[in-house]
Design a protein around this motif. Structure first.
Motif, PDB file in Angstrom:
ATOM      1  N   THR A 134      20.048  19.729  10.418  1.00  0.00           N
ATOM      2  CA  THR A 134      20.101  19.395   8.989  1.00  0.00           C
ATOM      3  C   THR A 134      19.591  17.982   8.726  1.00  0.00           C
ATOM      4  O   THR A 134      19.248  17.648   7.584  1.00  0.00           O
ATOM      5  CB  THR A 134      21.529  19.522   8.449  1.00  0.00           C
ATOM      6  N   LEU A 135      19.511  17.159   9.784  1.00  0.00           N
ATOM      7  CA  LEU A 135      18.989  15.803   9.640  1.00  0.00           C
ATOM      8  C   LEU A 135      17.470  15.743   9.781  1.00  0.00           C
ATOM      9  O   LEU A 135      16.864  14.695   9.521  1.00  0.00           O
ATOM     10  CB  LEU A 135      19.612  14.869  10.677  1.00  0.00           C
ATOM     11  N   ARG A 136      16.847  16.840  10.194  1.00  0.00           N
ATOM     12  CA  ARG A 136      15.408  16.805  10.438  1.00  0.00           C
ATOM     13  C   ARG A 136      14.670  16.348   9.175  1.00  0.00           C
ATOM     14  O   ARG A 136      14.897  16.854   8.087  1.00  0.00           O
ATOM     15  CB  ARG A 136      14.888  18.177  10.861  1.00  0.00           C
ATOM     16  N   TRP A 137      13.781  15.392   9.352  1.00  0.00           N
ATOM     17  CA  TRP A 137      12.984  14.784   8.284  1.00  0.00           C
ATOM     18  C   TRP A 137      13.873  14.176   7.199  1.00  0.00           C
ATOM     19  O   TRP A 137      13.465  14.055   6.048  1.00  0.00           O
ATOM     20  CB  TRP A 137      12.006  15.790   7.671  1.00  0.00           C
ATOM     21  N   GLY A 138      15.061  13.747   7.610  1.00  0.00           N
ATOM     22  CA  GLY A 138      15.971  13.116   6.660  1.00  0.00           C
ATOM     23  C   GLY A 138      15.704  11.643   6.451  1.00  0.00           C
ATOM     24  O   GLY A 138      16.303  11.028   5.561  1.00  0.00           O
ATOM     25  N   ALA A 139      14.830  11.053   7.273  1.00  0.00           N
ATOM     26  CA  ALA A 139      14.460   9.650   7.090  1.00  0.00           C
ATOM     27  C   ALA A 139      13.341   9.563   6.060  1.00  0.00           C
ATOM     28  O   ALA A 139      12.305  10.214   6.201  1.00  0.00           O
ATOM     29  CB  ALA A 139      14.007   9.037   8.416  1.00  0.00           C
ATOM     30  N   ASP A 140      13.544   8.778   5.010  1.00  0.00           N
ATOM     31  CA  ASP A 140      12.516   8.600   3.992  1.00  0.00           C
ATOM     32  C   ASP A 140      11.341   7.800   4.556  1.00  0.00           C
ATOM     33  O   ASP A 140      11.460   7.113   5.577  1.00  0.00           O
ATOM     34  CB  ASP A 140      13.087   7.880   2.772  1.00  0.00           C
ATOM     35  N   MET A 141      10.194   7.894   3.898  1.00  0.00           N
ATOM     36  CA  MET A 141       8.996   7.183   4.332  1.00  0.00           C
ATOM     37  C   MET A 141       8.966   5.779   3.731  1.00  0.00           C
ATOM     38  O   MET A 141       8.765   5.624   2.529  1.00  0.00           O
ATOM     39  CB  MET A 141       7.742   7.943   3.888  1.00  0.00           C
ATOM     40  N   PRO A 142       9.189   4.736   4.533  1.00  0.00           N
ATOM     41  CA  PRO A 142       9.109   3.377   3.982  1.00  0.00           C
ATOM     42  C   PRO A 142       7.663   3.024   3.637  1.00  0.00           C
ATOM     43  O   PRO A 142       6.779   3.143   4.478  1.00  0.00           O
ATOM     44  CB  PRO A 142       9.629   2.490   5.123  1.00  0.00           C
ATOM     45  N   VAL A 143       7.434   2.612   2.410  1.00  0.00           N
ATOM     46  CA  VAL A 143       6.094   2.211   1.988  1.00  0.00           C
ATOM     47  C   VAL A 143       5.997   0.691   1.919  1.00  0.00           C
ATOM     48  O   VAL A 143       5.046   0.096   2.429  1.00  0.00           O
ATOM     49  CB  VAL A 143       5.733   2.833   0.631  1.00  0.00           C
ATOM     50  N   ILE A 144       6.979   0.069   1.316  1.00  0.00           N
ATOM     51  CA  ILE A 144       7.039  -1.400   1.254  1.00  0.00           C
ATOM     52  C   ILE A 144       8.449  -1.813   1.630  1.00  0.00           C
ATOM     53  O   ILE A 144       9.422  -1.273   1.094  1.00  0.00           O
ATOM     54  CB  ILE A 144       6.714  -1.928  -0.157  1.00  0.00           C
ATOM     55  N   ARG A 145       8.568  -2.743   2.542  1.00  0.00           N
ATOM     56  CA  ARG A 145       9.895  -3.248   2.899  1.00  0.00           C
ATOM     57  C   ARG A 145       9.886  -4.779   2.927  1.00  0.00           C
ATOM     58  O   ARG A 145       8.824  -5.412   3.026  1.00  0.00           O
ATOM     59  CB  ARG A 145      10.396  -2.655   4.209  1.00  0.00           C
ATOM     60  N   LEU A 146      11.056  -5.343   2.842  1.00  0.00           N
ATOM     61  CA  LEU A 146      11.164  -6.793   2.687  1.00  0.00           C
ATOM     62  C   LEU A 146      10.581  -7.544   3.878  1.00  0.00           C
ATOM     63  O   LEU A 146      10.076  -8.659   3.720  1.00  0.00           O
ATOM     64  CB  LEU A 146      12.628  -7.186   2.470  1.00  0.00           C
ATOM     65  N   ALA A 147      10.639  -6.949   5.077  1.00  0.00           N
ATOM     66  CA  ALA A 147      10.060  -7.615   6.242  1.00  0.00           C
ATOM     67  C   ALA A 147       8.573  -7.908   6.024  1.00  0.00           C
ATOM     68  O   ALA A 147       8.064  -8.941   6.472  1.00  0.00           O
ATOM     69  CB  ALA A 147      10.254  -6.756   7.493  1.00  0.00           C
ATOM     70  N   GLU A 148       7.878  -7.011   5.331  1.00  0.00           N
ATOM     71  CA  GLU A 148       6.471  -7.267   5.020  1.00  0.00           C
ATOM     72  C   GLU A 148       6.328  -8.494   4.125  1.00  0.00           C
ATOM     73  O   GLU A 148       5.418  -9.313   4.311  1.00  0.00           O
ATOM     74  CB  GLU A 148       5.840  -6.050   4.337  1.00  0.00           C
ATOM     75  N   ILE A 149       7.218  -8.628   3.163  1.00  0.00           N
ATOM     76  CA  ILE A 149       7.165  -9.791   2.269  1.00  0.00           C
ATOM     77  C   ILE A 149       7.435 -11.063   3.056  1.00  0.00           C
ATOM     78  O   ILE A 149       6.772 -12.100   2.841  1.00  0.00           O
ATOM     79  CB  ILE A 149       8.183  -9.632   1.122  1.00  0.00           C
ATOM     80  N   TYR A 150       8.398 -11.014   3.993  1.00  0.00           N
ATOM     81  CA  TYR A 150       8.659 -12.170   4.857  1.00  0.00           C
ATOM     82  C   TYR A 150       7.399 -12.561   5.622  1.00  0.00           C
ATOM     83  O   TYR A 150       7.048 -13.751   5.722  1.00  0.00           O
ATOM     84  CB  TYR A 150       9.777 -11.839   5.851  1.00  0.00           C
ATOM     85  N   TYR A 151       6.715 -11.569   6.189  1.00  0.00           N
ATOM     86  CA  TYR A 151       5.541 -11.873   7.006  1.00  0.00           C
ATOM     87  C   TYR A 151       4.362 -12.331   6.151  1.00  0.00           C
ATOM     88  O   TYR A 151       3.581 -13.196   6.568  1.00  0.00           O
ATOM     89  CB  TYR A 151       5.164 -10.647   7.845  1.00  0.00           C
ATOM     90  N   MET A 152       4.204 -11.759   4.974  1.00  0.00           N
ATOM     91  CA  MET A 152       3.158 -12.233   4.074  1.00  0.00           C
ATOM     92  C   MET A 152       3.415 -13.685   3.690  1.00  0.00           C
ATOM     93  O   MET A 152       2.491 -14.519   3.698  1.00  0.00           O
ATOM     94  CB  MET A 152       3.094 -11.346   2.827  1.00  0.00           C
ATOM     95  N   LEU A 153       4.654 -13.982   3.350  1.00  0.00           N
ATOM     96  CA  LEU A 153       5.010 -15.355   2.995  1.00  0.00           C
ATOM     97  C   LEU A 153       4.779 -16.286   4.176  1.00  0.00           C
ATOM     98  O   LEU A 153       4.226 -17.387   4.027  1.00  0.00           O
ATOM     99  CB  LEU A 153       6.467 -15.405   2.533  1.00  0.00           C
ATOM    100  N   ALA A 154       5.183 -15.842   5.369  1.00  0.00           N
ATOM    101  CA  ALA A 154       4.996 -16.661   6.570  1.00  0.00           C
ATOM    102  C   ALA A 154       3.521 -16.937   6.825  1.00  0.00           C
ATOM    103  O   ALA A 154       3.128 -18.079   7.128  1.00  0.00           O
ATOM    104  CB  ALA A 154       5.619 -15.968   7.778  1.00  0.00           C
ATOM    105  N   GLU A 155       2.687 -15.917   6.707  1.00  0.00           N
ATOM    106  CA  GLU A 155       1.258 -16.121   6.959  1.00  0.00           C
ATOM    107  C   GLU A 155       0.649 -17.071   5.933  1.00  0.00           C
ATOM    108  O   GLU A 155      -0.172 -17.938   6.280  1.00  0.00           O
ATOM    109  CB  GLU A 155       0.518 -14.788   6.962  1.00  0.00           C
ATOM    110  N   CYS A 156       1.039 -16.921   4.676  1.00  0.00           N
ATOM    111  CA  CYS A 156       0.527 -17.836   3.643  1.00  0.00           C
ATOM    112  C   CYS A 156       0.952 -19.268   3.937  1.00  0.00           C
ATOM    113  O   CYS A 156       0.147 -20.211   3.802  1.00  0.00           O
ATOM    114  CB  CYS A 156       1.028 -17.406   2.264  1.00  0.00           C
TER     115      CYS A 156
END
Length: 558
Positions: free
Chosen positions: A433-455
């Motif tokens: 019943t858990l199969r494919w129960g994980a949603d697809m992350p498209v944007i997450r805060l870690a990306e914002i951290y890394y974008m900010l870090a690179e800038c």
């Protein structure tokens, strides 16, 4: 509604180069007033373009981003996966305007735009009070659709450069707008949406709804890669947006405490997710990758009933003799520290819990029995190698006298070639019943951290950059004991790219990152030598698209 159906059909004719015949008598009776009878109908119209987005984010779009870059490959494995040289053309940057992945991406981009514009046209004219909804609900729905249009244009700009810019579906066969015009269109849509979309509140579940932070993050992505898109660096603008997102200006978000929180079965409650596409067993499933990623007998390892076709894997970190490759790019598996919690064999532990992010080494059932192969290692225990070579052809009377003679290239795979990624957890049949129960992350805060870090790093503030990077890295190690944290001394372009690689491995972005650093066509990794053609930073407009709309002009170099 009658007009819109005709216009959508005409638009898809332009996009697909096909033909459509409509039932004129039936559609002449359909209007927004007769079609929409309930709130459920309204939400169904709103959600239809998002189901297309779910498809769009996987498969060919993912492959264009990843197998053209340094972390993934689809090697020929004996009698399997040569595919007319398709996979080699992408790895060696020799694609043409007749490639199916490129055609499907062009078609899918414009179809996503058309579906969102169609829904927007219908919903913007409805009297929402008929459905116990408010004008504010309508504005939020229209703003979501505008944001989705911007998303598709953003991806299209990244893949192809200029696209036809449609404001509605009645504009006919338009030529491509310039890169700058598409950029400006995306920017305008997102800036407007940021003022109208709701902000996330603390503890709110993510259910696929686009909110302020998602629009802000897309605008930050546009600015982050602006130099590649319009030849104008906009890292300062990106930095400010990312700082505002981190500081909570656009909603309540925080890094997840665990590495797999944003990817697991309960990631709808992860505070890190800014936008995700919902997934549920036998409904809208985030599952496109399973068949391509895993071996035919991986079902025994996972204790599941799903088949696979054994294509994709990480590019190798080691030569056939075990020597570590020394190229600055690629070598993905060995970019993970030995103590990294992700660098373990994936093991489901029950009740939605699991460890590890890879399949490598001996493949065993959950009970510990060896799993055998069916091709080069038919009847023999399967051992997945972080190497690419025909090891089965070494020995007396065989093709190669010793391992030292083995070549390692795209044509030399075997059924056990390559480390396999398990970023989306897969439960056994006992917890199906858990199969494919994980949603697809498209944007997450870690990306914002890394974008900010690179800038910040690009602007000379490496000290602030490493603080952000290490804030994400520490959750990957027991007790936060990171053996190789980012420092002011070691943070250079290659280290920054390594950080993007290990945190976002397999998340469909690698090509874009390499282009931003001007390394996509200038660097060597494993079996890829520098392609040395800047035109390859864009894919060609498919010949099928030009055949259907002769006002489209081809990209330079093709």
């Amino acid at each position: 509604m009658k007009k819109i159906i005709y216009l959508l059909a005409a638009f898809l004719l332009i996009v697909q180069g096909g033909c459509t015949k409509l039932d004129q008598e039936f559609y002449s009776q359909v209007t927004p007033e007769t079609f929409f009878q309930s709130k459920k109908d309204v939400l169904a119209a709103l959600n239809r373009p998002f189901t297309h987005a779910r498809w769009y984010m996987g498969s060919d779009r993912w492959k264009l981003q990843e197998v053209t870059a340094d972390a993934f490959a689809i090697t020929t494995k004996g009698r399997h996966w040569y595919n007319g040289g398709e996979n080699e053309r992408y790895h060696y940057h020799r694609w043409t305007a007749d490639e199916n992945w490129i055609w499907e991406t062009w078609r899918g981009t414009l179809m996503g735009i058309s579906l969102a514009l169609d829904a927007k046209n219908d919903l913007s004219k409805l009297d929402y009070s008929r459905f116990a909804l408010t004008p504010a609900d309508r504005d939020a729905h229209v703003s979501q659709l505008n944001t989705l249009v911007a998303y598709f244009y953003l991806r299209g700009l990244d893949f192809f450069g200029g696209l036809p810019v449609f404001e509605s579906l009645d504009q006919g066969a338009l030529p491509r707008s310039t890169d700058q015009q598409v950029f400006d269109h995306i920017e305008r849509l997102l800036k407007d949406a940021m003022t109208k979309l709701p902000a996330k509140t603390a503890g709110q579940r993510e259910e696929g709804v686009l909110k302020k932070a998602a629009a802000a993050a897309m605008l930050a992505q546009l600015y982050f890669n602006a130099e590649a898109y319009i030849r104008k660096p906009m890292f300062n603008e990106c930095q400010q947006l990312c700082r505002d997102i981190v500081d909570g200006k656009y909603g309540a978000y925080s890094l997840d405490a665990t590495w797999n929180g944003p990817h697991g079965f309960r990631n709808d409650i992860s505070p890190e997710i800014i936008w995700s596409i919902p997934s549920e067993f036998n409904k809208l499933q985030y599952d496109w990758f399973f068949a391509d990623f895993y071996h035919y007998n991986t079902r025994q390892f996972l204790d599941t009933d799903m088949g696979a076709n054994n294509g994709l894997h990480l590019t190798p970190s080691r030569a056939p003799d075990g020597t570590l490759y020394t190229t600055r790019l690629g070598v993905p598996f060995e970019k993970f520290a030995a103590t990294d919690l992700r660098k373990k064999v994936f093991r489901y532990q029950g009740s939605g819990n699991y460890e590890g992010m890879f399949i490598f080494g001996p493949m065993l059932t959950r009970a510990g029995a060896p799993i055998t192969g069916g091709e080069e290692y038919n009847g023999q225990p399967l051992v997945f190698r972080d190497q690419v070579a025909r090891f089965s052809e070494v020995g007396p009377g065989k093709k190669y006298a010793s391992i030292a003679d083995l070549p390692s290239k795209m044509s030399e795979g075997e059924e056990n070639t390559g480390v396999r990624l398990v970023k989306v957890p897969i439960p056994p049949l006992s917890e199906n019943t858990l199969r494919w129960g994980a949603d697809m992350p498209v944007i997450r805060l870690a990306e914002i951290y890394y974008m900010l870090a690179e800038c910040q790093w690009r602007n000379g503030d490496a000290a602030s950059a490493v603080t952000l990077i290490n804030a994400v890295r520490k959750r990957n190690f027991t007790g936060g004991a990171d053996p190789n944290p980012a420092t002011v001394a070691n943070l250079d372009a290659y280290r920054m790219l390594d950080e993007w690689l290990v945190e976002f491995l397999g998340e469909g972005r690698r090509r874009t990152d390499l282009i931003r650093f001007k390394k996509f066509t200038t660097e060597t990794w494993w079996d890829h030598v520098a392609s040395a053609g800047d035109h390859l930073n864009r894919f060609p407009v498919p010949n099928r698209a030009i055949s259907g709309n002769n006002s489209l002009k081809q990209n330079p170099g093709y």
